[in-house]
Design a protein around this motif. Structure first.
Motif, short mmCIF file in Angstrom:
data_model
loop_
_atom_site.label_atom_id
_atom_site.label_comp_id
_atom_site.label_asym_id
_atom_site.label_seq_id
_atom_site.Cartn_x
_atom_site.Cartn_y
_atom_site.Cartn_z
N VAL A 57 0.84 -1.21 0.00
CA VAL A 57 0.00 0.00 0.00
C VAL A 57 0.87 1.25 0.00
N LEU A 58 1.82 1.32 0.92
CA LEU A 58 2.66 2.52 1.03
C LEU A 58 3.54 2.70 -0.21
N ASP A 59 4.09 1.60 -0.71
CA ASP A 59 4.90 1.66 -1.93
C ASP A 59 4.06 2.18 -3.09
N GLY A 60 2.85 1.69 -3.21
CA GLY A 60 1.97 2.14 -4.29
C GLY A 60 1.61 3.61 -4.17
N LEU A 61 1.36 4.07 -2.94
CA LEU A 61 1.06 5.49 -2.75
C LEU A 61 2.21 6.37 -3.22
N VAL A 62 3.43 5.95 -2.86
CA VAL A 62 4.60 6.73 -3.24
C VAL A 62 4.82 6.67 -4.76
N ARG A 63 4.90 5.47 -5.29
CA ARG A 63 5.19 5.29 -6.73
C ARG A 63 4.17 5.98 -7.64
N ASN A 64 2.93 6.03 -7.18
CA ASN A 64 1.87 6.61 -8.01
C ASN A 64 1.54 8.06 -7.66
N GLY A 65 2.35 8.66 -6.79
CA GLY A 65 2.15 10.06 -6.44
C GLY A 65 0.83 10.33 -5.74
N LYS A 66 0.38 9.40 -4.91
CA LYS A 66 -0.92 9.54 -4.23
C LYS A 66 -0.78 9.88 -2.75
N GLN A 67 0.40 10.36 -2.34
CA GLN A 67 0.56 10.76 -0.95
C GLN A 67 -0.17 12.07 -0.69
N PRO A 68 -0.67 12.23 0.52
CA PRO A 68 -1.30 13.51 0.84
C PRO A 68 -0.24 14.61 0.89
N GLU A 69 -0.57 15.75 0.36
CA GLU A 69 0.28 16.95 0.43
C GLU A 69 1.63 16.79 -0.26
N SER A 70 1.78 15.77 -1.12
CA SER A 70 3.03 15.59 -1.84
C SER A 70 2.81 14.70 -3.05
N ASP A 71 3.47 15.03 -4.14
CA ASP A 71 3.43 14.14 -5.30
C ASP A 71 4.79 13.45 -5.47
N ASP A 72 5.58 13.45 -4.39
CA ASP A 72 6.90 12.83 -4.38
C ASP A 72 6.76 11.35 -4.71
N ALA A 73 7.56 10.89 -5.65
CA ALA A 73 7.51 9.48 -6.05
C ALA A 73 8.71 8.68 -5.53
N LEU A 74 9.49 9.29 -4.64
CA LEU A 74 10.66 8.59 -4.09
C LEU A 74 10.65 8.51 -2.57
N VAL A 75 10.10 9.52 -1.91
CA VAL A 75 10.17 9.62 -0.45
C VAL A 75 8.78 9.49 0.15
N LEU A 76 8.63 8.59 1.10
CA LEU A 76 7.38 8.45 1.83
C LEU A 76 7.36 9.51 2.93
N HIS A 77 6.35 10.35 2.90
CA HIS A 77 6.19 11.40 3.91
C HIS A 77 5.24 10.87 4.98
N VAL A 78 5.81 10.56 6.15
CA VAL A 78 5.03 9.97 7.24
C VAL A 78 4.65 11.07 8.21
N GLY A 79 3.37 11.16 8.48
CA GLY A 79 2.88 12.16 9.42
C GLY A 79 1.38 12.02 9.59
N GLU A 80 0.80 12.96 10.28
CA GLU A 80 -0.65 12.95 10.53
C GLU A 80 -1.44 12.92 9.23
N SER A 81 -0.96 13.64 8.22
CA SER A 81 -1.72 13.70 6.97
C SER A 81 -1.79 12.33 6.28
N LEU A 82 -0.75 11.51 6.44
CA LEU A 82 -0.77 10.18 5.85
C LEU A 82 -1.83 9.32 6.55
N GLY A 83 -1.81 9.32 7.87
CA GLY A 83 -2.80 8.55 8.61
C GLY A 83 -4.22 9.01 8.30
N GLU A 84 -4.39 10.30 8.16
CA GLU A 84 -5.71 10.85 7.85
C GLU A 84 -6.14 10.48 6.44
N ALA A 85 -5.21 10.51 5.50
CA ALA A 85 -5.54 10.15 4.12
C ALA A 85 -5.90 8.67 4.00
N LEU A 86 -5.37 7.85 4.88
CA LEU A 86 -5.66 6.42 4.86
C LEU A 86 -6.92 6.07 5.65
#
Length: 142
Positions: A57-86
């Motif tokens: 799940v996390l790999d797919g979010l990063v690779r596909n630019g589906k992280q909250p508040e970031s379209d980073d395709a290399l770095v997983l941004h872990v924080g409250e926004s990630l938990g909330e987006a999930l």
């Protein structure tokens, strides 16, 4: 966090993991969203399965630019926004997300960005056979 970010993440999860993300949520999704830390000792196989699922799940979010508040395709941004987006309707936020990130960091699947940037060697560096033999026989240099 904007609701469009949550919608984008939800849409991605529904499309990528249709068996888990449906209404009503299956028991498997409820289990994955529970505090999985307790499973490490009581159900190691289930724990590894949950970690593997969250890794995808996390790999797919990063690779596909589906992280909250970031379209980073290399770095997983872990924080409250990630938990909330999930967050998922009728299941809530993933309570074991911190445990998942910790487990992935301990197994070096995830590497803190500053560690990566400061490392003189590639993260997947494996010394050659001659070095390993010499290190075993003579001892590791430095």
């Amino acid at each position: 966090m904007s609701s469009s970010t949550n919608t984008s993440t939800s849409t991605y999860l529904s499309a990528t993991f249709p068996n888990e993300f449906r209404t009503p949520p299956p028991a498997r999704l409820q289990s994955l969203y529970s505090d999985i830390h307790r499973q490490k000792q009581s159900n190691p196989e289930g724990f590894r399965s949950s970690i593997g699922w969250w890794t995808r799940v996390l790999d797919g979010l990063v690779r596909n630019g589906k992280q909250p508040e970031s379209d980073d395709a290399l770095v997983l941004h872990v924080g409250e926004s990630l938990g909330e987006a999930l967050r998922w309707e009728k299941v809530g936020r993933p309570l074991g997300l911190g445990c998942v990130v910790e487990e992935l960091a301990n197994s070096r699947v995830l590497v803190p960005l500053q560690t990566f940037l400061k490392s003189p060697l590639p993260m997947n560096y494996q010394p050659g056979l001659a070095y390993r033999v010499a290190a075993f026989v003579v001892g590791k240099p430095f």
